[in-house]
Every structure is written in structure tokens, then in C-alpha cells.
Scaffold this motif. Structure first.
Motif, PDB file in Angstrom:
ATOM      1  N   ILE A 194       0.827  -1.207   0.000  1.00 38.05           N
ATOM      2  CA  ILE A 194       0.000   0.000   0.000  1.00 38.05           C
ATOM      3  C   ILE A 194       0.865   1.262   0.000  1.00 38.05           C
ATOM      4  O   ILE A 194       0.575   2.226  -0.722  1.00 38.05           O
ATOM      5  N   CYS A 195       1.931   1.259   0.806  1.00 35.38           N
ATOM      6  CA  CYS A 195       2.797   2.448   0.874  1.00 35.38           C
ATOM      7  C   CYS A 195       3.488   2.703  -0.460  1.00 35.38           C
ATOM      8  O   CYS A 195       3.552   3.844  -0.930  1.00 35.38           O
ATOM      9  N   SER A 196       4.002   1.650  -1.084  1.00 38.62           N
ATOM     10  CA  SER A 196       4.673   1.830  -2.377  1.00 38.62           C
ATOM     11  C   SER A 196       3.686   2.265  -3.447  1.00 38.62           C
ATOM     12  O   SER A 196       4.026   3.076  -4.332  1.00 38.62           O
ATOM     13  N   VAL A 240       9.152  -2.450  -7.459  1.00 38.22           N
ATOM     14  CA  VAL A 240       9.141  -1.010  -7.758  1.00 38.22           C
ATOM     15  C   VAL A 240      10.051  -0.703  -8.936  1.00 38.22           C
ATOM     16  O   VAL A 240       9.685   0.053  -9.845  1.00 38.22           O
ATOM     17  N   ALA A 241      11.237  -1.315  -8.931  1.00 33.94           N
ATOM     18  CA  ALA A 241      12.187  -1.084 -10.024  1.00 33.94           C
ATOM     19  C   ALA A 241      11.639  -1.558 -11.371  1.00 33.94           C
ATOM     20  O   ALA A 241      11.953  -0.983 -12.413  1.00 33.94           O
ATOM     21  N   ILE A 242      10.806  -2.588 -11.362  1.00 33.06           N
ATOM     22  CA  ILE A 242      10.236  -3.104 -12.609  1.00 33.06           C
ATOM     23  C   ILE A 242       9.100  -2.217 -13.115  1.00 33.06           C
ATOM     24  O   ILE A 242       8.992  -1.938 -14.313  1.00 33.06           O
ATOM     25  N   ILE A 243       8.244  -1.729 -12.207  1.00 33.83           N
ATOM     26  CA  ILE A 243       7.049  -1.002 -12.644  1.00 33.83           C
ATOM     27  C   ILE A 243       7.357   0.411 -13.127  1.00 33.83           C
ATOM     28  O   ILE A 243       6.665   0.936 -14.019  1.00 33.83           O
ATOM     29  N   TYR A 294       1.220  -3.556 -11.279  1.00 36.85           N
ATOM     30  CA  TYR A 294       2.160  -3.505 -10.158  1.00 36.85           C
ATOM     31  C   TYR A 294       1.777  -4.521  -9.073  1.00 36.85           C
ATOM     32  O   TYR A 294       2.638  -5.209  -8.525  1.00 36.85           O
ATOM     33  N   ILE A 295       0.482  -4.626  -8.777  1.00 34.53           N
ATOM     34  CA  ILE A 295       0.030  -5.604  -7.779  1.00 34.53           C
ATOM     35  C   ILE A 295       0.406  -7.022  -8.223  1.00 34.53           C
ATOM     36  O   ILE A 295       0.868  -7.845  -7.418  1.00 34.53           O
ATOM     37  N   ALA A 296       0.221  -7.310  -9.520  1.00 31.40           N
ATOM     38  CA  ALA A 296       0.557  -8.639 -10.043  1.00 31.40           C
ATOM     39  C   ALA A 296       2.056  -8.908  -9.928  1.00 31.40           C
ATOM     40  O   ALA A 296       2.475 -10.005  -9.534  1.00 31.40           O
ATOM     41  N   ILE A 297       2.877  -7.907 -10.277  1.00 32.72           N
ATOM     42  CA  ILE A 297       4.336  -8.060 -10.198  1.00 32.72           C
ATOM     43  C   ILE A 297       4.771  -8.274  -8.753  1.00 32.72           C
ATOM     44  O   ILE A 297       5.570  -9.168  -8.443  1.00 32.72           O
ATOM     45  N   PHE A 298       4.235  -7.445  -7.842  1.00 31.02           N
ATOM     46  CA  PHE A 298       4.608  -7.564  -6.428  1.00 31.02           C
ATOM     47  C   PHE A 298       4.206  -8.930  -5.875  1.00 31.02           C
ATOM     48  O   PHE A 298       4.969  -9.571  -5.149  1.00 31.02           O
TER      49      PHE A 298
END
Length: 473
Positions: A287-289, A416-419, A441-445
Motif C-alpha cells: 500500500i505504501c509503495s 518497484v524497479a520493474i514497474i 504492479y500488484i501482479a508483479i509484487f
């Protein structure tokens, strides 16, 4: 957006001021949960009867006190807010204070039923009511806003929703647990015992209320409703962030109370602390990211471009609170061990620091200045002092805890670095940006967390949750 800055500022100001009356709970709600859980585990039903009757009697007195204080604030609203609010704004804020005071006065005695449900770990019903409360307010308030009504009507809607949920807790608890609550069971000895436990929790409630509500009050006095509304948007995001982050640790107090009663070792409590802290990390980091990456666009889309400054304020508030939220189970351990005194006293001094710093900063920099004062007190208390106290006085192995979190952080940052380059390449904006890039981003995380971060226990929880979702589709 539909209220406008001035009306939303009034709404936020009235809610923050009336919030101070909520601390008249004196920490008894927490005491009911802890003592009721212990009595239920040991079969001491007679002690539970005296406990419930005593605190119910106190709550009735608190309700009368709330009505009295609310009446005084209404009577002297001109003297308190007259420097920055117009006559019409004063009239509206008086009506809102009256509604909120009535709401709180009714809620006090009936809140005992919610605490009893928590002690008996009826979390499914409790969380369903919490979800219903969250959904009902906008469902009722949005049509009211579309009809042209403003802040007073929203407070009336909030009052109606709260009273409905209070009634639901009361009816369910009476049918499920059937506690026998009567003022005839008042026991002065029980009150003394409970108050000796709850006093420092009460002090902590005062501190937390001041830390999270003082900025609105300060800004209302020195800056006016427009700045209050900008700060309140950020505060609402911060409040939602805190609410989402405690979904795991918030149900642990009864279990921790039973562990402490059973004389569990420091090693066992540390293991539980790390287990829940790791689960908290996934929620809080995600959530913070997302707030850092997508928050500016979300606030502009949700509240309007005039609230862009709220993004900066939200980051100042949210980022420092991440650490204590990961460690939230520590507060339950302190409460169960009756070791809350240090945290409450330390937090009280930090509150004085918060107010002393926030007032001049609010005059100079508005909402951003107030947020900096609050963030400073959070860092000194929750990140610095409390970690030393947990380690050296409570017996929790904080070095082992932070080693676990550090091992989780590095691979999580990979998401984060990917998105970021993907966001730049897609060049989307508005709702499309939030939906497409946010979902991606949610899927990647999630993929990185499952493959690189989670242990077997956490993968089992995640797999069970997915299986339950699939079975209902």
C-alpha cells in the motif's frame, strides 16, 4: 469534491474536535477484551459479570459527560472558532457537534458488546460489520450530496450508519453470547483493578488522538478551512492506510492475552511477533509503495487538482508510520503484559513536542508544516524509543525481527524497479493509468513475494486464500 473545500474543512474540523470526546472510553474497551478473554479461558463467569456491570455503569456516566461537554462546545463555538470561521460556518459546526455528541453518547454504553465479541474472537461478524459500515456511508451519502446537501447532512448520515452498526453488535452479542449486563453488578474493587490496567492505555489513547487530530484543530485556528480540507484529504488516506494495515494484528489481542496468561516464554512471543510482523509487511509495503508511485494521480483524480499538495502531506504522514504498523503486535503484547506505561508516558512527551513544533510550522507552511511536526514525533517515539524498549525491557528479540524484515525488503523493492520504466513506457494518465499500471504492479509484487519472499507458512496462507476465492467463483 462535491462538498467543496470550505464545507469539507468544516466536516473534518467537527470530526476531529468531537474525536477528543471518544477518549473518555478511558481504555476500558481494551480492558474488557483482555479480561473477558482471560475469564472465558478460565471459566470465571462471576468475575465477567462484575466486570461487565462495572464498566457498563461507567460508560453511562461517560455518555452524560459527553453530552455536557458537547453542549459547552456548542455554546462557546463563537469564542473558539470565531477568528477564522464565518457566522454561517459557526451555525453549521454547532449542528454537527450536536449530532456527533449524540452519536458518541449512544455508542459508549453499547460499545461493551463489541468488546465482548472481540474477546470471544467473533471476528467474522466484527469484520463484516466493519465492511458494512464502510460501504453504507458512501452508499447513503453520495445520493444526499447529489441532492445538494452539504456537510451537516453527511454528519447525519454518518450518525445513522454508526447507530445501525452499534445496534447490530448489540443484537448479535445478545443472541450469540448472551452476556448478563446490569448496573447492579457494579463493583468498586473491579473498577479500581480495571482502571489500574487501563489508565496508561487511556493515556495512550489521548496521545494518539492528539497526534492524529491536533493538526486539523491547529490548522483550523491558524489557517482556515481550505488548508484544513487539504490536510484532511491526506489524513483520510493515512487513516485508511492504518485501518488496512491492522487487519491482521487487530485480531490478535485475545490470543496474546491467553499466551501471556499461560506464561509463554519471550522466545515464543518473539516468534509470534515476527510471524505477524512479516504478514503485516506485505500489506504495508504494497500500500505504501502504491501511494508513492500512484498517489499523486489518484488524489488529483479523486479530490481535484487543488488538492495536489495533499499528496506531499500524505507521504510525510504515511512513511514514518510504516514501522510501528509492522510492529503493531507489540502493542498487544504490552497490553496483555500490563506494560503499557512506558509507551504512554513517552508518547505524552512526544505529543507536547508535536504541538510545539506543529504550531509555528503550520503558520509558516500550512498543512505540510503540521505534517512534519507529527512525523517527527512518530519517528522519535515509534521508530527509536519503542524498538529499544521492546528489546531490552519486554524481551522481544528486535535484532532477529529486523533481520527478517530486511531480508524481505530487498526483493520487494525489485517490484518497484520493474514497474517504474513500464509506467513511463505506457504513458497513460487518469483512471486508465491507475487501473492498468496499478493492477500490473500488484501482479508483479505478488509474483515476486510468492517466489522470492514468502516462507512455507506464508505460501500456505496465500494458497488457502486463493483456493477459497476459486471455490466461490
Amino acid at each position: 469534491r462535491m462538498l467543496g473545500e470550505s464545507e469539507f474543512g468544516l466536516y473534518s474540523l467537527s470530526a476531529s474536535v468531537i474525536g477528543y470526546l471518544a477518549i473518555l472510553d478511558l481504555g476500558f474497551g481494551n480492558a474488557i477484551t483482555v479480561f473477558s478473554a482471560k475469564y472465558a479461558a478460565s471459566g470465571e463467569s462471576e468475575k465477567a459479570l462484575r466486570l461487565h456491570g462495572t464498566i457498563f455503569s461507567v460508560y453511562l456516566v461517560m455518555s452524560a459527560l459527553v453530552l455536557l461537554i458537547g453542549a459547552l462546545v456548542i455554546a462557546y463555538a463563537d469564542a473558539i472558532f470565531g477568528a477564522k470561521l464565518s457566522g454561517e460556518e459557526i451555525r453549521k459546526i454547532r449542528i454537527m457537534f450536536a449530532l456527533l455528541s449524540l452519536n458518541l453518547a449512544v455508542s459508549f454504553p453499547f460499545s461493551i458488546y463489541s468488546s465482548i465479541l472481540t474477546a470471544h474472537e467473533n471476528f467474522v461478524f466484527i469484520k463484516l460489520i466493519a465492511i458494512l459500515r464502510t460501504l453504507l456511508l458512501p452508499a447513503i451519502a453520495v445520493p444526499v450530496l447529489l441532492l445538494g446537501h452539504k456537510s451537516v447532512a453527511i454528519v447525519a448520515c454518518a450518525t445513522a450508519v454508526n447507530l445501525f452498526c452499534v445496534a447490530a453488535d448489540f443484537i448479535y452479542c445478545r443472541r450469540k453470547i448472551a452476556p448478563r449486563i446490569s448496573v447492579r453488578n457494579f463493583d468498586a474493587g473491579v473498577l479500581k483493578q480495571v482502571f489500574s490496567y487501563s489508565f496508561f492505555i487511556f493515556l495512550g489513547m489521548i496521545v494518539d488522538q492528539v497526534n492524529w487530530s491536533a493538526d486539523n484543530f491547529i490548522l483550523g485556528v491558524v489557517a482556515g478551512t481550505t488548508v484544513v480540507s487539504q490536510y484532511s484529504v491526506a489524513a483520510m488516506i493515512n487513516s485508511t492506510f492504518i485501518t488496512l494495515s491492522v487487519t491482521i494484528s487487530g485480531v490478535m489481542l485475545p490470543k496474546i492475552s491467553k499466551m501471556v496468561s499461560a506464561n509463554s516464554s519471550d522466545a515464543e512471543l518473539t516468534a509470534e511477533f515476527i510471524k505477524i510482523g512479516r504478514l503485516q509487511f506485505y500489506v504495508i509495503f504494497l500500500i505504501c509503495s502504491m501511494l508513492i508511485i500512484f498517489g499523486r494521480e489518484f488524489i488529483i483524480l479523486w479530490a481535484g487538482a487543488q488538492y495536489e499538495i495533499s499528496y506531499t502531506i500524505a507521504l510525510i504522514l504515511v512513511i514514518p508510520v510504516c514501522v510501528p504498523l509492522i510492529q503493531n503486535l507489540g502493542l498487544s503484547i504490552l497490553q496483555a503484559k500490563n506494560k503499557f506505561r512506558f509507551r504512554a508516558i513517552a508518547a505524552l512527551f512526544m505529543t507536547f513536542l508535536n504541538i510545539a513544533v506543529s504550531i509555528p510550522l503550520a503558520k509558516l507552511y500550512g498543512g505540510v508544516g503540521s505534517a512534519v511536526g507529527t512525523a517527527l514525533s512518530l519517528v522519535l517515539l515509534n521508530i527509536t524509543l519503542m524498538n529499544f524498549y521492546y528489546h531490552f525491557k519486554i524481551g522481544l528479540d528486535m535484532a532477529k525481527f529486523w533481520l527478517n524484515i530486511a531480508r524481505m525488503l530487498a526483493p520487494s523493492l525489485l517490484a518497484v524497479a520493474i514497474i517504474l520504466p513500464i509506467n513511463y513506457a505506457l504513458s497513460l494518465s487518469g483512471a486508465a493509468y491507475l487501473l492498468v499500471c496499478g493492477s500490473l504492479y500488484i501482479a508483479i509484487f505478488t509474483f515476486i513475494a510468492v517466489k522470492l519472499v514468502m516462507n512455507d507458512y506464508e505460501r500456505a496462507i496465500f494458497g488457502a486464500a486463493l483456493a477459497k476465492i476459486r471455490s466461490r467463483l
